[in-house]
Design a protein around this motif. Sequence first.
Motif, PDB file in Angstrom:
ATOM      1  N   GLY A 195      33.114  44.650  20.867  1.00 39.24           N
ATOM      2  CA  GLY A 195      33.860  43.247  21.157  1.00 39.24           C
ATOM      3  C   GLY A 195      34.174  43.104  22.528  1.00 39.24           C
ATOM      4  O   GLY A 195      34.070  42.129  22.923  1.00 39.24           O
ATOM      5  N   SER A 196      34.239  44.222  23.592  1.00 36.02           N
ATOM      6  CA  SER A 196      34.725  43.833  24.731  1.00 36.02           C
ATOM      7  C   SER A 196      33.280  43.470  25.339  1.00 36.02           C
ATOM      8  O   SER A 196      33.246  42.488  26.346  1.00 36.02           O
ATOM      9  CB  SER A 196      35.105  44.999  25.634  1.00 36.02           C
ATOM     10  OG  SER A 196      34.121  46.276  25.441  1.00 36.02           O
ATOM     11  N   LEU A 227      38.568  40.545  31.501  1.00 37.54           N
ATOM     12  CA  LEU A 227      37.112  40.933  31.333  1.00 37.54           C
ATOM     13  C   LEU A 227      36.638  39.131  31.340  1.00 37.54           C
ATOM     14  O   LEU A 227      35.379  39.163  31.290  1.00 37.54           O
ATOM     15  CB  LEU A 227      36.630  41.483  30.014  1.00 37.54           C
ATOM     16  CG  LEU A 227      37.097  42.924  29.799  1.00 37.54           C
ATOM     17  CD1 LEU A 227      36.584  43.369  28.449  1.00 37.54           C
ATOM     18  CD2 LEU A 227      36.598  43.533  30.909  1.00 37.54           C
ATOM     19  N   GLY A 228      37.592  38.243  30.922  1.00 35.61           N
ATOM     20  CA  GLY A 228      37.059  36.887  31.135  1.00 35.61           C
ATOM     21  C   GLY A 228      37.430  35.923  29.881  1.00 35.61           C
ATOM     22  O   GLY A 228      37.037  34.790  29.856  1.00 35.61           O
ATOM     23  N   ALA A 229      37.878  36.473  28.852  1.00 35.92           N
ATOM     24  CA  ALA A 229      38.482  35.772  27.780  1.00 35.92           C
ATOM     25  C   ALA A 229      39.418  34.761  28.158  1.00 35.92           C
ATOM     26  O   ALA A 229      40.200  35.010  28.855  1.00 35.92           O
ATOM     27  CB  ALA A 229      39.082  36.900  26.744  1.00 35.92           C
ATOM     28  N   LYS A 257      24.148  41.550  35.244  1.00 36.72           N
ATOM     29  CA  LYS A 257      25.462  40.849  35.424  1.00 36.72           C
ATOM     30  C   LYS A 257      26.494  42.165  35.800  1.00 36.72           C
ATOM     31  O   LYS A 257      27.544  41.822  36.482  1.00 36.72           O
ATOM     32  CB  LYS A 257      25.978  40.292  34.153  1.00 36.72           C
ATOM     33  CG  LYS A 257      25.155  39.071  33.634  1.00 36.72           C
ATOM     34  CD  LYS A 257      25.464  37.940  34.716  1.00 36.72           C
ATOM     35  CE  LYS A 257      24.581  36.663  34.462  1.00 36.72           C
ATOM     36  NZ  LYS A 257      24.742  35.667  35.485  1.00 36.72           N
ATOM     37  N   ILE A 258      26.223  43.270  35.397  1.00 37.49           N
ATOM     38  CA  ILE A 258      26.978  44.413  35.668  1.00 37.49           C
ATOM     39  C   ILE A 258      26.866  44.393  37.577  1.00 37.49           C
ATOM     40  O   ILE A 258      27.872  44.565  38.050  1.00 37.49           O
ATOM     41  CB  ILE A 258      26.574  45.538  35.091  1.00 37.49           C
ATOM     42  CG1 ILE A 258      26.853  45.548  33.699  1.00 37.49           C
ATOM     43  CG2 ILE A 258      27.359  47.056  35.774  1.00 37.49           C
ATOM     44  CD1 ILE A 258      26.479  46.761  33.038  1.00 37.49           C
ATOM     45  N   LYS A 259      25.543  44.542  37.768  1.00 34.99           N
ATOM     46  CA  LYS A 259      25.223  44.628  39.404  1.00 34.99           C
ATOM     47  C   LYS A 259      25.733  43.505  40.018  1.00 34.99           C
ATOM     48  O   LYS A 259      25.975  43.715  41.259  1.00 34.99           O
ATOM     49  CB  LYS A 259      23.616  44.638  39.448  1.00 34.99           C
ATOM     50  CG  LYS A 259      22.931  46.000  39.187  1.00 34.99           C
ATOM     51  CD  LYS A 259      21.542  46.223  39.311  1.00 34.99           C
ATOM     52  CE  LYS A 259      21.272  47.651  38.937  1.00 34.99           C
ATOM     53  NZ  LYS A 259      19.605  47.717  38.884  1.00 34.99           N
ATOM     54  N   GLU A 260      25.871  42.423  39.417  1.00 33.15           N
ATOM     55  CA  GLU A 260      26.511  41.271  40.162  1.00 33.15           C
ATOM     56  C   GLU A 260      27.969  41.313  39.907  1.00 33.15           C
ATOM     57  O   GLU A 260      28.889  40.507  40.539  1.00 33.15           O
ATOM     58  CB  GLU A 260      26.127  39.993  39.567  1.00 33.15           C
ATOM     59  CG  GLU A 260      24.957  39.457  39.686  1.00 33.15           C
ATOM     60  CD  GLU A 260      24.528  38.153  38.925  1.00 33.15           C
ATOM     61  OE1 GLU A 260      25.340  37.473  38.443  1.00 33.15           O
ATOM     62  OE2 GLU A 260      23.322  37.750  38.613  1.00 33.15           O
ATOM     63  N   GLY A 261      28.661  42.244  39.451  1.00 29.50           N
ATOM     64  CA  GLY A 261      30.178  42.702  39.364  1.00 29.50           C
ATOM     65  C   GLY A 261      30.686  41.742  38.377  1.00 29.50           C
ATOM     66  O   GLY A 261      31.927  41.817  38.352  1.00 29.50           O
ATOM     67  N   LYS A 262      30.185  40.983  37.381  1.00 33.56           N
ATOM     68  CA  LYS A 262      30.686  40.204  36.586  1.00 33.56           C
ATOM     69  C   LYS A 262      31.034  40.866  35.106  1.00 33.56           C
ATOM     70  O   LYS A 262      32.181  40.644  34.321  1.00 33.56           O
ATOM     71  CB  LYS A 262      29.680  38.970  36.116  1.00 33.56           C
ATOM     72  CG  LYS A 262      29.757  38.053  37.270  1.00 33.56           C
ATOM     73  CD  LYS A 262      29.090  36.689  37.087  1.00 33.56           C
ATOM     74  CE  LYS A 262      29.222  35.692  38.458  1.00 33.56           C
ATOM     75  NZ  LYS A 262      27.800  34.816  38.594  1.00 33.56           N
TER      76      LYS A 262
END
Lengths: 352, 352
Positions: B172-173, B204-206, B308-313
Motif C-alpha cells: 500500500g505505501s 509519503l504523499g497521500a 524516484k528513490i534516487k530523486e528523494g521522492k
Amino acid sequence: MSGQQTRQWVLANPPKADPVLDGPNATFSLTTTTLPKLGADEVLVKVLYLSNDPAQRGWIQDGMDPERLYTEPVVKGDVMRSYAVGEVVESNSEALKVGQLVTGSAGWTEYAVLNAKEVRAVQADEKSGIRPTHFVGALGGTGLTAYYGLVDIAEAKAEDVVVVSGAAGATGSMVVQIAKHIVGAKRVIGIAGGEKKCRWVESLGADVCVDYKAADFKEQLKKATDGFVDVYFDNVGGEILDLMLTRVKRFGRIAACGAVSTYNSFGEGGVKNWFEIIVNRITVKGFIVTDAIMSGKTGPMIQNIVQKIKEGKIKIGEDSETVVPTAFEDIPKTWTLLFSGGNTGKLVTQIK
Amino acid sequence: MSGQQTRQWVLANPPKADPVLDGPNATFSLTTTTLPKLGADEVLVKVLYLSNDPAQRGWIQDGMDPERLYTEPVVKGDVMRSYAVGEVVESNSEALKVGQLVTGSAGWTEYAVLNAKEVRAVQADEKSGIRPTHFVGALGGTGLTAYYGLVDIAEAKAEDVVVVSGAAGATGSMVVQIAKHIVGAKRVIGIAGGEKKCRWVESLGADVCVDYKAADFKEQLKKATDGFVDVYFDNVGGEILDLMLTRVKRFGRIAACGAVSTYNSFGEGGVKNWFEIIVNRITVKGFIVTDAIMSGKTGPMIQNIVQKIKEGKIKIGEDSETVVPTAFEDIPKTWTLLFSGGNTGKLVTQIK
C-alpha cells in the motif's frame, strides 16, 4: 395546425417506499396538456405500448443519491418516463413517414413530440412472428441487454465457452441464442430451474443446460464446465455466482448483468468467492443496458437478432411477454403488477 | 571445473494442513547435491537472501487443483521454490559478470545454476538507502505488485482520484507513492489503521489518509471521497472493500490485489455490495504479480521506482522489511514466522 392535446401521467410525489396510487399522497397524477407544435426534425408519436421495468422505481424513488443512479431521476412534475412503441402520426422528419412504427422513451402519455434522433424505426413482421410489442421486450431492452452484455461487455468470441444463468428467462434465453447463433461460441452452457426449462434452453441451441434444482446440481455443473469457461453471463447473482466464480478460467470474464429485480439476492449472504477473482485474474464488468441505448449503437444489434429470427435460428419464447390491455387511466395499476409478481416474461402495457 | 556442491531444501511431503518441520512426516528435507556444470548463457549464483511469501504455501499444499493455482505447484522432490537475491560467482553469460547482484527464482539452495534470462541484474545503492534485501521486498514483488496493479491493471492516470487500502503496509505505501510521484494522480487517498500510520502515509504523499479505526471512519471516508473516485486499489477485502464499492465512480476501476494473507477475511461475510458493480458499471480486475514477472516487463517498472528513490521522492519505509539472519538448516523455521505473524513488512531470510 395547433398542438396535439394529450393526457399524461406525471410524477406527483416521489415515493419513499411503495408507490401510492390513489388519495392525497398519490405517487402519480393524471393531467391533460397541449403539446407544442412540431419543430424541425420532430415527429408526433401516438403511444401504443409501454415497457414496464423494475428500474423505473429507482428513477422516481425519494432520497436516492442522484450520483449513484444510473440514469437521470424523474423529478416531481415530469411525465413518468417509460420506453414505448408508438406510431408516427405527424412528421417533420425526412426519415420518418406517417404510419411508421418507432420505439423511444415516450413516457406515460397518449401522444409525444420526439426528435427523429430520439426514436428508432422498427418493423413488425407477422410471418416471422415479430410483433410490435417485441420492440419493448425481446427486441428491446431484453435483446439489447443480452447482446451488449455478451458481445460488448464480456467480449464473447467464437473460441469461447460461455455459461449463462437464468437461461430460461427473457434475457438468458436471448443470451443463449446470441452466443450460439450470432457469436458462434464453441460451447454454450445454460443454467435454469427445472427439467422442462432446461430442455427448452437446449432446444434453443445450448449444448447443455444444468438444472439448479437438481440434487446433484454442483456435480452436474462441474461436469458441464470441465476445463473451465471463458465467459460467464450472470443474471442471478447469489449462490450460482459464487459457484461460477470457481468455474471461470484464468483470465476469464464475467458480465454482471443489471438484473435489478434480483438485487435483493445479493444482500443476504454476500459473494463468498471474491478471492477467485484475484487468484484467477478474472475481470468482472458491471453493465446496464441504458449505456448501450445511449451509445446509439443498438440499431445493428437488433438488426442482427431480427435477421436470425427471419432465418429461423433465434426464437422468441412464447413466455417472453405478458401484454395487458389497459385503459389510459389505469397505467399505474398495470405497472404495479411488476412488484406483485406473477407475470411471465416482459410486462407490456397495451394502451386501449 | 566440476559442478558446485550445494545443500538444498526439497519438498518431502506436500502438507495437507500446517507444514510439519521435523519428524517422519516432515514437509521439507535437507539434501546435498552436485549441480551440473554451467551450460551456455548460464550463471552460478550464490544465494544471499530469500523471499518469504504466503503464496508459497499454496504452491506446496496437497490436494490443490493445479488448474486453479496461479503458478505451477512445487512437487515432491523439487527444491522448495523461492525468490532470492544472490551474487554471480561463475558466469557463462556475456551480460552478467562475477560479483553482479541478481534476483530470480533460485529456491532454498546455497547455490543455483540459472539461465541469464531467468535472472535480473540489480544494483544496491547505499547513498540512496537501497539495500540488496529490497530486491525481494520493496523493489521486488512488493514494488511490482504496486506498480503493475496500479498502472497496468487499474490503468491509473494523472486525471484520476485513487484510493488505496492497507496504505501503511508494504504494498500500500508503494501504491501511494507510485500514484503520487510516478502516475501523478490528481488526488491520492489512503486508508490505514491508526493515527500514526495515517500521518506517515500522508508524509509519503497521500493527500489524505483515513483511519479505519476511528469511530467516525465511514463519515471521514465519505468526506475524503466526496465526488467519488476513479480507482480503488484493494489490499484488504472485507468491509473496507464493501464500503469502497459504494465510493467508486460510475465506470470506475478496482484492482483486486493478490494479498494472499487476507484471503480468509473474504470468506466470513462475503462481499455484500456486489450490485454496485452492476449499477455503477464498475470493472474489477483480479491480478497476481507473477503475471507481471512472467511478462518480462518488470525491469522498467523497478527502474522507474529506483529513479524516484534516487530523486528523494519515493521512500522505502523503515518497517518495510524484517531481515532474519538464518543458518541454512533453519530456513524452514524462518519461513514459518510468516504464519505465526508478528513480523513487520517483508520477511526476508538472510542466509548466514
